[in-house]
Design an enzyme around this catalytic site. Structure first.
Site, PDB file in Angstrom:
ATOM      1  N   ASP A   1     -96.617  47.727  65.610  1.00  0.00           N
ATOM      2  CA  ASP A   1     -96.990  48.836  66.493  1.00  0.00           C
ATOM      3  C   ASP A   1     -95.701  49.480  67.009  1.00  0.00           C
ATOM      4  OD1 ASP A   1     -96.065  47.231  68.536  1.00  0.00           O
ATOM      5  OD2 ASP A   1     -97.900  47.286  69.716  1.00  0.00           O
ATOM      6  N   HIS A   2     -95.873  50.423  67.926  1.00  0.00           N
ATOM      7  CA  HIS A   2     -94.720  51.171  68.430  1.00  0.00           C
ATOM      8  C   HIS A   2     -93.676  50.274  69.091  1.00  0.00           C
ATOM      9  CE1 HIS A   2     -97.778  50.788  71.535  1.00  0.00           C
ATOM     10  NE2 HIS A   2     -96.792  50.809  72.423  1.00  0.00           N
TER      11      HIS A   2
ATOM     12  N   CYS B   1     -95.498  43.080  67.002  1.00  0.00           N
ATOM     13  CA  CYS B   1     -95.860  43.923  68.140  1.00  0.00           C
ATOM     14  C   CYS B   1     -94.941  43.530  69.286  1.00  0.00           C
ATOM     15  CB  CYS B   1     -97.347  43.829  68.473  1.00  0.00           C
ATOM     16  SG  CYS B   1     -97.945  42.208  69.002  1.00  0.00           S
ATOM     17  N   GLY B   2     -95.274  43.927  70.506  1.00  0.00           N
ATOM     18  CA  GLY B   2     -94.344  43.665  71.611  1.00  0.00           C
ATOM     19  C   GLY B   2     -94.107  42.178  71.823  1.00  0.00           C
ATOM     20  N   THR B   3     -95.204  41.429  71.970  1.00  0.00           N
ATOM     21  CA  THR B   3     -95.096  39.978  72.156  1.00  0.00           C
ATOM     22  C   THR B   3     -95.407  39.191  70.889  1.00  0.00           C
ATOM     23  OG1 THR B   3     -97.417  39.915  72.774  1.00  0.00           O
ATOM     24  CG2 THR B   3     -95.809  40.110  74.583  1.00  0.00           C
ATOM     25  N   GLY B   4     -96.126  39.805  69.981  1.00  0.00           N
ATOM     26  CA  GLY B   4     -96.656  39.095  68.817  1.00  0.00           C
ATOM     27  C   GLY B   4     -98.059  38.549  69.074  1.00  0.00           C
TER      28      GLY B   4
ATOM     29  N   GLY C   1    -100.956  40.036  70.361  1.00  0.00           N
ATOM     30  CA  GLY C   1    -102.089  40.853  69.920  1.00  0.00           C
ATOM     31  C   GLY C   1    -102.250  40.829  68.416  1.00  0.00           C
TER      32      GLY C   1
ATOM     33  N   HIS D   1     -96.149  22.770  57.601  1.00  0.00           N
ATOM     34  CA  HIS D   1     -97.404  22.104  57.946  1.00  0.00           C
ATOM     35  C   HIS D   1     -98.625  23.018  57.891  1.00  0.00           C
ATOM     36  CE1 HIS D   1     -95.662  18.380  60.250  1.00  0.00           C
ATOM     37  NE2 HIS D   1     -95.087  18.578  59.070  1.00  0.00           N
ATOM     38  N   ASN D   2     -98.427  24.303  58.165  1.00  0.00           N
ATOM     39  CA  ASN D   2     -99.589  25.207  58.285  1.00  0.00           C
ATOM     40  C   ASN D   2     -99.714  26.185  57.129  1.00  0.00           C
ATOM     41  OD1 ASN D   2     -98.231  25.183  61.432  1.00  0.00           O
ATOM     42  ND2 ASN D   2    -100.224  24.252  61.116  1.00  0.00           N
TER      43      ASN D   2
ATOM     44  N   ARG E   1     -90.364  42.492  71.523  1.00  0.00           N
ATOM     45  CA  ARG E   1     -89.824  42.537  72.886  1.00  0.00           C
ATOM     46  C   ARG E   1     -89.412  41.140  73.359  1.00  0.00           C
ATOM     47  NH1 ARG E   1     -94.528  46.594  75.237  1.00  0.00           N
ATOM     48  NH2 ARG E   1     -93.552  48.555  74.568  1.00  0.00           N
TER      49      ARG E   1
ATOM     50  N   ARG F   1    -101.224  15.731  53.162  1.00  0.00           N
ATOM     51  CA  ARG F   1    -102.165  15.606  54.287  1.00  0.00           C
ATOM     52  C   ARG F   1    -102.351  16.936  55.013  1.00  0.00           C
ATOM     53  NH1 ARG F   1     -97.283  13.918  56.277  1.00  0.00           N
ATOM     54  NH2 ARG F   1     -96.738  14.456  58.429  1.00  0.00           N
ATOM     55  N   HIS F   2    -101.358  17.800  54.901  1.00  0.00           N
ATOM     56  CA  HIS F   2    -101.470  19.100  55.582  1.00  0.00           C
ATOM     57  C   HIS F   2    -102.460  20.010  54.856  1.00  0.00           C
ATOM     58  CE1 HIS F   2     -98.298  17.737  58.109  1.00  0.00           C
ATOM     59  NE2 HIS F   2     -97.510  17.542  57.066  1.00  0.00           N
TER      60      HIS F   2
ATOM     61  N   ARG G   1    -105.904  19.118  55.912  1.00  0.00           N
ATOM     62  CA  ARG G   1    -106.234  19.677  57.230  1.00  0.00           C
ATOM     63  C   ARG G   1    -106.561  21.159  57.133  1.00  0.00           C
ATOM     64  NH1 ARG G   1    -101.282  16.117  59.719  1.00  0.00           N
ATOM     65  NH2 ARG G   1    -102.438  14.171  59.720  1.00  0.00           N
TER      66      ARG G   1
HETATM   67  C1  RB5 Z   1     -97.973  47.368  73.572  1.00  0.00           C
HETATM   68  O1  RB5 Z   1     -97.650  47.836  74.833  1.00  0.00           O
HETATM   69  C2  RB5 Z   1     -98.197  45.875  73.599  1.00  0.00           C
HETATM   70  O2  RB5 Z   1     -99.338  45.573  74.331  1.00  0.00           O
HETATM   71  C3  RB5 Z   1     -98.297  45.329  72.195  1.00  0.00           C
HETATM   72  O3  RB5 Z   1     -97.150  45.634  71.501  1.00  0.00           O
HETATM   73  C4  RB5 Z   1     -98.454  43.821  72.052  1.00  0.00           C
HETATM   74  O4  RB5 Z   1     -97.492  43.143  72.756  1.00  0.00           O
HETATM   75  C5  RB5 Z   1     -99.816  43.293  72.228  1.00  0.00           C
HETATM   76  O5  RB5 Z   1    -100.072  42.094  72.150  1.00  0.00           O
END
Ligand code: RB5
Length: 150
Positions: free
Chosen positions: A15-16, A72-75, A77, A105-106, A116, A139-140, A143
């Site tokens: 995303d942006h 994305c910002g945090t990963g 979403g 493992h996964n 971010r 074993r993985h 699972r």
């Molecule tokens: C966008 O502002 C932010 O919500 C998105 O990038 C992400 O972090 C969502 O999980």
């Protein structure tokens, strides 16, 4: 960045909030000879991450792509969206240990990063590690097979 297990075609999306990081990771992979399909977004204009998450995870889920990368910002979403798809094992790896273990493992088939959260150099190192680390199977695999019963 080397690549060892046959997944030479990778779909990437963001995303942006992670557009800038996507360009960096995309260029790094292309420089190493990987074929990158860019599912967007293509600017820093605010947009809704589920649309891109769906585009990438859908193509990994269907088997069209063996591996994908979502940012994305945090990963968070992107992880939530991607893991709604059957056969997708999306791993949010904002550290190296998670990147290694998500493969060993996964057998993670989508790497998710928070643009971010991690710096550019760490993100490149996480991506390189994730691409190069093989699944241990055994074993993985047993699972992971249990996922199909859910
Ligand atoms: C966008 O502002 C932010 O919500 C998105 O990038 C992400 O972090 C969502 O999980």
């Amino acid at each position: 960045m080397t690549e060892t297990s046959g997944h030479r075609k990778i779909i990437i999306g963001c995303d942006h909030a992670a557009y800038r990081l996507k360009e960096i990771l995309k260029n790094a992979m292309e420089e190493k000879g990987l074929t990158i399909i860019d599912a967007g977004t293509y600017t820093e204009a605010s947009m809704d991450y589920p649309d891109i998450g769906k585009a990438v995870a859908g193509k990994v889920s269907s088997g069209e792509f063996e591996r994908g990368v979502l940012l994305c910002g945090t990963g968070l979403g992107m992880s939530m969206v991607a893991n709604k798809y059957p056969h997708v094992r999306a791993a949010l790896c904002n550290d190296l240990f998670s990147a290694v273990m998500s493969r060993r493992h996964n057998n993670a088939n989508i790497l998710v990063l928070g643009g971010r959260v991690v710096g550019d150099i760490l993100a490149l190192e996480i991506l390189r590690t994730w691409l190069e680390t093989p699944f241990e199977g055994g074993r993985h695999q047993k699972r992971l097979d249990l996922f199909d019963e859910i």
